[in-house]
Design a protein around this motif. Structure first.
Motif, mmCIF file in Angstrom:
data_model
loop_
_atom_site.group_PDB
_atom_site.id
_atom_site.type_symbol
_atom_site.label_atom_id
_atom_site.label_comp_id
_atom_site.label_asym_id
_atom_site.label_seq_id
_atom_site.Cartn_x
_atom_site.Cartn_y
_atom_site.Cartn_z
ATOM 1 N N LYS A 164 0.847 -1.185 0.000
ATOM 2 C CA LYS A 164 0.000 0.000 0.000
ATOM 3 C C LYS A 164 0.885 1.238 0.000
ATOM 4 O O LYS A 164 1.921 1.253 0.665
ATOM 5 C CB LYS A 164 -0.843 0.063 1.275
ATOM 6 N N PRO A 165 0.459 2.260 -0.701
ATOM 7 C CA PRO A 165 1.241 3.498 -0.617
ATOM 8 C C PRO A 165 1.082 4.139 0.758
ATOM 9 O O PRO A 165 0.037 4.019 1.399
ATOM 10 C CB PRO A 165 0.636 4.382 -1.706
ATOM 11 N N MET A 166 2.128 4.775 1.215
ATOM 12 C CA MET A 166 2.060 5.500 2.477
ATOM 13 C C MET A 166 1.682 6.944 2.183
ATOM 14 O O MET A 166 2.167 7.534 1.223
ATOM 15 C CB MET A 166 3.401 5.458 3.203
ATOM 16 N N ASN A 167 0.820 7.504 2.994
ATOM 17 C CA ASN A 167 0.409 8.899 2.866
ATOM 18 C C ASN A 167 1.179 9.729 3.879
ATOM 19 O O ASN A 167 0.608 10.309 4.799
ATOM 20 C CB ASN A 167 -1.102 9.028 3.077
ATOM 21 N N TRP A 168 2.484 9.746 3.705
ATOM 22 C CA TRP A 168 3.351 10.401 4.682
ATOM 23 C C TRP A 168 3.033 11.885 4.811
ATOM 24 O O TRP A 168 2.917 12.408 5.918
ATOM 25 C CB TRP A 168 4.816 10.189 4.310
ATOM 26 N N ALA A 169 2.879 12.574 3.677
ATOM 27 C CA ALA A 169 2.617 14.016 3.715
ATOM 28 C C ALA A 169 1.308 14.313 4.444
ATOM 29 O O ALA A 169 1.247 15.239 5.257
ATOM 30 C CB ALA A 169 2.588 14.589 2.302
ATOM 31 N N ASP A 170 0.275 13.519 4.176
ATOM 32 C CA ASP A 170 -0.998 13.728 4.875
ATOM 33 C C ASP A 170 -0.846 13.469 6.370
ATOM 34 O O ASP A 170 -1.427 14.162 7.200
ATOM 35 C CB ASP A 170 -2.091 12.822 4.309
ATOM 36 N N GLY A 171 -0.061 12.444 6.720
ATOM 37 C CA GLY A 171 0.167 12.138 8.127
ATOM 38 C C GLY A 171 0.908 13.247 8.847
ATOM 39 O O GLY A 171 0.557 13.615 9.970
ATOM 40 N N ASN A 176 15.794 8.625 6.546
ATOM 41 C CA ASN A 176 14.877 8.829 5.426
ATOM 42 C C ASN A 176 13.575 9.492 5.835
ATOM 43 O O ASN A 176 13.081 10.385 5.145
ATOM 44 C CB ASN A 176 14.584 7.510 4.728
ATOM 45 N N LEU A 177 13.005 9.060 6.924
ATOM 46 C CA LEU A 177 11.720 9.632 7.337
ATOM 47 C C LEU A 177 11.890 11.050 7.862
ATOM 48 O O LEU A 177 11.006 11.893 7.679
ATOM 49 C CB LEU A 177 11.050 8.741 8.381
ATOM 50 N N ALA A 178 12.998 11.326 8.488
ATOM 51 C CA ALA A 178 13.262 12.699 8.944
ATOM 52 C C ALA A 178 13.362 13.636 7.745
ATOM 53 O O ALA A 178 12.799 14.740 7.754
ATOM 54 C CB ALA A 178 14.538 12.759 9.776
ATOM 55 N N PHE A 179 14.049 13.192 6.686
ATOM 56 C CA PHE A 179 14.151 14.007 5.479
ATOM 57 C C PHE A 179 12.776 14.192 4.834
ATOM 58 O O PHE A 179 12.423 15.283 4.400
ATOM 59 C CB PHE A 179 15.124 13.387 4.477
ATOM 60 N N ALA A 180 11.996 13.120 4.765
ATOM 61 C CA ALA A 180 10.661 13.201 4.166
ATOM 62 C C ALA A 180 9.766 14.129 4.983
ATOM 63 O O ALA A 180 8.995 14.911 4.425
ATOM 64 C CB ALA A 180 10.039 11.804 4.075
ATOM 65 N N THR A 181 9.883 14.060 6.298
ATOM 66 C CA THR A 181 9.084 14.926 7.162
ATOM 67 C C THR A 181 9.472 16.386 6.958
ATOM 68 O O THR A 181 8.600 17.259 6.817
ATOM 69 C CB THR A 181 9.253 14.525 8.640
ATOM 70 N N ARG A 182 10.751 16.659 6.934
ATOM 71 C CA ARG A 182 11.221 18.030 6.711
ATOM 72 C C ARG A 182 10.708 18.551 5.369
ATOM 73 O O ARG A 182 10.238 19.677 5.266
ATOM 74 C CB ARG A 182 12.752 18.081 6.759
ATOM 75 N N TYR A 183 10.757 17.733 4.345
ATOM 76 C CA TYR A 183 10.273 18.109 3.019
ATOM 77 C C TYR A 183 8.782 18.451 3.077
ATOM 78 O O TYR A 183 8.342 19.455 2.518
ATOM 79 C CB TYR A 183 10.535 16.968 2.038
ATOM 80 N N CYS A 184 8.004 17.625 3.765
ATOM 81 C CA CYS A 184 6.559 17.873 3.889
ATOM 82 C C CYS A 184 6.286 19.176 4.638
ATOM 83 O O CYS A 184 5.386 19.938 4.264
ATOM 84 C CB CYS A 184 5.885 16.709 4.626
ATOM 85 N N LEU A 185 7.038 19.430 5.684
ATOM 86 C CA LEU A 185 6.833 20.650 6.468
ATOM 87 C C LEU A 185 7.186 21.901 5.651
ATOM 88 O O LEU A 185 6.473 22.905 5.706
ATOM 89 C CB LEU A 185 7.660 20.601 7.747
ATOM 90 N N VAL A 186 8.259 21.837 4.887
ATOM 91 C CA VAL A 186 8.658 22.972 4.058
ATOM 92 C C VAL A 186 7.608 23.227 2.980
ATOM 93 O O VAL A 186 7.221 24.375 2.733
ATOM 94 C CB VAL A 186 10.054 22.737 3.435
ATOM 95 N N ARG A 187 7.124 22.188 2.345
ATOM 96 C CA ARG A 187 6.117 22.352 1.283
ATOM 97 C C ARG A 187 4.799 22.883 1.828
ATOM 98 O O ARG A 187 4.063 23.558 1.121
ATOM 99 C CB ARG A 187 5.875 21.041 0.570
ATOM 100 N N ALA A 188 4.486 22.552 3.072
ATOM 101 C CA ALA A 188 3.213 22.984 3.677
ATOM 102 C C ALA A 188 3.193 24.462 4.021
ATOM 103 O O ALA A 188 2.129 25.039 4.221
ATOM 104 C CB ALA A 188 2.928 22.149 4.916
ATOM 105 N N ARG A 189 4.352 25.103 4.089
ATOM 106 C CA ARG A 189 4.414 26.519 4.479
ATOM 107 C C ARG A 189 3.917 27.417 3.387
ATOM 108 O O ARG A 189 3.858 27.321 2.298
ATOM 109 C CB ARG A 189 5.837 26.911 4.840
#
Length: 101
Positions: free
Chosen positions: A61-68, A88-101
């Motif tokens: 299943k795909p993970m919805n990391w950005a939504d999470g 990897n998840l720390a980088f993905a989280t940082r990416y999601c937070l930056v994009r959400a701004r």
């Protein structure tokens, strides 16, 4: 340590043994909000008390990391901690937070 993430098909041969172990565990509902990596939303605590919930984690299943991450921010979280063998998840989280701004 595992050589691969638990949500890959590489874990599929372990499922029968995992099911036996997971069904023997006595679960209790969580005291805190839990955000599902599959839905990206808070999950019902009772669902977490079922072995079937934990067995689905090897599926492709795909993970919805950005939504999470977004859901955690909506819940007021402002600090994130990765507990794993990499970053990897720390980088993905940082990416999601930056994009959400």
């Amino acid at each position: 340590p595992l050589p691969a993430a638990l949500h890959t098909r590489l874990v599929s041969p372990l499922l029968p043994d995992m099911k036996v172990v997971l069904e023997a565990i006595k679960y209790r509902p969580p005291r805190y909000h839990i955000v599902s990596i599959f839905s990206g939303r808070c999950i019902d605590g009772e669902e977490l008390t079922q072995a079937s919930y934990w067995l689905q984690h090897d599926m492709e299943k795909p993970m919805n990391w950005a939504d999470g991450v977004g859901e955690l921010v909506r819940l007021g979280c402002n600090a994130f901690l990765e507990i794993s063998h990499g970053q990897n998840l720390a980088f993905a989280t940082r990416y999601c937070l930056v994009r959400a701004r």
